[in-house]
Motif scaffolding. Sequence first.
Motif, PDB file in Angstrom:
ATOM      1  N   ILE A 180       9.186  30.421 -31.489  1.00 47.37           N
ATOM      2  CA  ILE A 180       9.033  31.274 -32.747  1.00 47.37           C
ATOM      3  C   ILE A 180       8.247  32.537 -32.192  1.00 47.37           C
ATOM      4  CG2 ILE A 180       6.984  31.119 -34.429  1.00 47.37           C
ATOM      5  CD1 ILE A 180       8.272  28.411 -35.263  1.00 47.37           C
ATOM      6  N   PHE A 193      -3.870  19.828 -29.921  1.00 46.69           N
ATOM      7  CA  PHE A 193      -4.033  18.800 -30.920  1.00 46.69           C
ATOM      8  C   PHE A 193      -2.968  17.838 -30.545  1.00 46.69           C
ATOM      9  CE2 PHE A 193      -4.533  17.791 -35.314  1.00 46.69           C
ATOM     10  CZ  PHE A 193      -3.627  17.271 -35.819  1.00 46.69           C
ATOM     11  N   LEU A 209      -1.923  13.128 -31.066  1.00 50.70           N
ATOM     12  CA  LEU A 209      -0.628  12.749 -31.468  1.00 50.70           C
ATOM     13  C   LEU A 209      -0.282  11.177 -30.753  1.00 50.70           C
ATOM     14  CD1 LEU A 209       1.748  13.802 -32.925  1.00 50.70           C
ATOM     15  CD2 LEU A 209       2.762  14.532 -30.877  1.00 50.70           C
ATOM     16  N   ASP A 268       2.212   9.763 -30.143  1.00 47.40           N
ATOM     17  CA  ASP A 268       3.102   9.467 -28.968  1.00 47.40           C
ATOM     18  C   ASP A 268       2.685  10.217 -27.706  1.00 47.40           C
ATOM     19  OD1 ASP A 268       5.264   8.982 -31.562  1.00 47.40           O
ATOM     20  OD2 ASP A 268       5.861   8.024 -29.467  1.00 47.40           O
ATOM     21  N   SER A 318      12.376  13.322 -26.245  1.00 49.80           N
ATOM     22  CA  SER A 318      11.936  13.372 -27.652  1.00 49.80           C
ATOM     23  C   SER A 318      10.584  13.192 -27.891  1.00 49.80           C
ATOM     24  CB  SER A 318      12.656  12.193 -28.507  1.00 49.80           C
ATOM     25  OG  SER A 318      12.074  10.796 -28.068  1.00 49.80           O
ATOM     26  N   LYS A 347       9.413  16.603 -27.018  1.00 43.57           N
ATOM     27  CA  LYS A 347       9.639  17.564 -28.157  1.00 43.57           C
ATOM     28  C   LYS A 347       8.901  17.630 -29.315  1.00 43.57           C
ATOM     29  CE  LYS A 347      14.512  18.533 -27.467  1.00 43.57           C
ATOM     30  NZ  LYS A 347      15.879  18.337 -28.020  1.00 43.57           N
ATOM     31  N   LEU A 348       8.235  16.392 -29.429  1.00 39.50           N
ATOM     32  CA  LEU A 348       7.059  16.151 -30.655  1.00 39.50           C
ATOM     33  C   LEU A 348       5.926  17.324 -30.279  1.00 39.50           C
ATOM     34  CD1 LEU A 348       6.723  12.300 -31.273  1.00 39.50           C
ATOM     35  CD2 LEU A 348       7.579  14.117 -33.088  1.00 39.50           C
ATOM     36  N   LYS A 357       6.269  19.932 -28.151  1.00 41.68           N
ATOM     37  CA  LYS A 357       6.778  21.239 -28.444  1.00 41.68           C
ATOM     38  C   LYS A 357       6.786  21.630 -30.253  1.00 41.68           C
ATOM     39  CE  LYS A 357      10.987  23.660 -28.620  1.00 41.68           C
ATOM     40  NZ  LYS A 357      12.459  23.554 -28.572  1.00 41.68           N
ATOM     41  N   GLY A 358       7.061  20.508 -30.846  1.00 34.97           N
ATOM     42  CA  GLY A 358       6.811  20.799 -32.373  1.00 34.97           C
ATOM     43  C   GLY A 358       5.542  21.159 -32.914  1.00 34.97           C
ATOM     44  N   SER A 359       4.592  20.396 -32.382  1.00 29.27           N
ATOM     45  CA  SER A 359       3.107  20.971 -32.815  1.00 29.27           C
ATOM     46  C   SER A 359       2.971  22.463 -32.316  1.00 29.27           C
ATOM     47  CB  SER A 359       2.285  19.876 -31.864  1.00 29.27           C
ATOM     48  OG  SER A 359       0.984  20.145 -32.124  1.00 29.27           O
ATOM     49  N   GLU A 367       4.938  24.739 -31.795  1.00 28.98           N
ATOM     50  CA  GLU A 367       5.891  25.729 -32.665  1.00 28.98           C
ATOM     51  C   GLU A 367       5.191  25.578 -34.078  1.00 28.98           C
ATOM     52  OE1 GLU A 367       9.326  27.280 -31.469  1.00 28.98           O
ATOM     53  OE2 GLU A 367       7.463  27.098 -30.405  1.00 28.98           O
ATOM     54  N   LEU A 368       4.567  24.444 -34.593  1.00 28.90           N
ATOM     55  CA  LEU A 368       4.212  24.593 -36.300  1.00 28.90           C
ATOM     56  C   LEU A 368       3.086  25.211 -36.021  1.00 28.90           C
ATOM     57  CD1 LEU A 368       4.343  23.561 -38.944  1.00 28.90           C
ATOM     58  CD2 LEU A 368       3.235  21.514 -38.146  1.00 28.90           C
ATOM     59  N   PHE A 369       2.007  25.396 -35.097  1.00 28.87           N
ATOM     60  CA  PHE A 369       0.947  26.096 -34.991  1.00 28.87           C
ATOM     61  C   PHE A 369       1.239  27.547 -35.143  1.00 28.87           C
ATOM     62  CE2 PHE A 369      -3.173  23.628 -34.824  1.00 28.87           C
ATOM     63  CZ  PHE A 369      -2.559  22.355 -35.082  1.00 28.87           C
ATOM     64  N   PHE A 402       4.112  28.965 -35.899  1.00 34.03           N
ATOM     65  CA  PHE A 402       4.663  29.499 -37.389  1.00 34.03           C
ATOM     66  C   PHE A 402       3.731  29.860 -38.280  1.00 34.03           C
ATOM     67  CE2 PHE A 402       8.308  28.979 -40.102  1.00 34.03           C
ATOM     68  CZ  PHE A 402       7.825  28.480 -41.466  1.00 34.03           C
TER      69      PHE A 402
END
Lengths: 187, 197
Positions: free
Chosen positions: B23, B85, B90, B92, B141, B144-145, B147-149, B151-153, B155
């Motif tokens: 992002i 975070f 998390l 996982d 996977s 990627k979780l 990574k998702g965190s 990316e969300l921050f 965003f």
Amino acid sequence: MTETQKFSEIMCDKCKGAFKFFGESENGATMITCALSAFKGIFRPIFTLNDKKSDPETKKYAAIRECLTEMIAIPLYIATPWVAGKLVDNVLKSSNPIDNKRMRANAKFIGTCAAVLIIPFVCNVVQPPIMAAIKEHEEAKKAKKSLDVTSVADVQQPVVINKPATPIVSSLQKPVAIANSGMRVGN
Amino acid sequence: MSIKQVVSNGLASKNFNYKTKGIMGAVVFTTALRAASRPVVIYKDKKADEETKKYTAGKEFLYQMLSLVLTFAMVNPAKKLGFSFAKKFLKDGKVAAEELKGIKKFDDFEKVNLDLDELTSDAKKILGKGEKEVLSPDSISKLKLVKGSVELFSFVSSIVGLTIIAPALGNVVLHPIMKAVGLTKNEPTQQKVDTKA
């Protein structure tokens, strides 16, 4: 485990869906540009209208223009990366899946950048007739309003005939009622 | 080599993918592109007078530069926060102890995250993998979780920075800068080109 840790774990479980979505999505560029456009379409006009240095008419037109620009931008930010991705899938497909993934990601990014360049030209075509129509509508409203005020001022004054009459008779003679009394407010 | 092959090879470029990834990459590049292109489009408008064009183009350029500065100022710390975070809380992330063992700081995660499907040699060293080893789908996977965190921050911080803070700061900061530079004409009532997006 403390209460805070338990709460954090529960929140993380709930956020996992969002983390998975963002982690696995190939459309990060599209998502962020669309989200930015949507929020800009809301917040920039608000800030423009709150600008005390500009006059009210200017602010109003500027706010409408800004909102219109973002409304034009969002479909372009969705369409161009999608088209780029489809081009890769149908025309430039490679045998290596990792290469395909990378090509799609790069093509979508280039599509997003292309949208940034296209938006001003599309705005140049779409915005002027809309802004002209809004201005025409506003001017028609103003003209109608000033006509109403003028017509109220032009109403004939009531005629009071001064006859040498007895006080009782003269007090019974009321002025003629004005047909259009008061200012018309709004439309 | 045909044109199709040249284009395919160009699009499959790893370096381009690494630099534009995520992002933050999208926001930085699109903002920089806006800063370069929009003042030019405004300046090429034949219907506006010279002074108006100079003022509007200058203001647009300064606004986009401000947005760029805010992006770097807000999104980088937000990414680090997202990583911390994910690593700390998390579930996982804890279960993926094996994957996250070598990733001590955010910079290490950035090197691993460059390409989870085809790890670079730096990434393999960080993860303690051999030269020919690849990550299992399960490990991918889990990473990627994380990574998702991140990316969300990114965003959320991009949206807050560019849609709330940038316009508010712009109202305060741009007028004095434009005055200092010598662009002090009153804003025109109507412009043919509105490129403030």
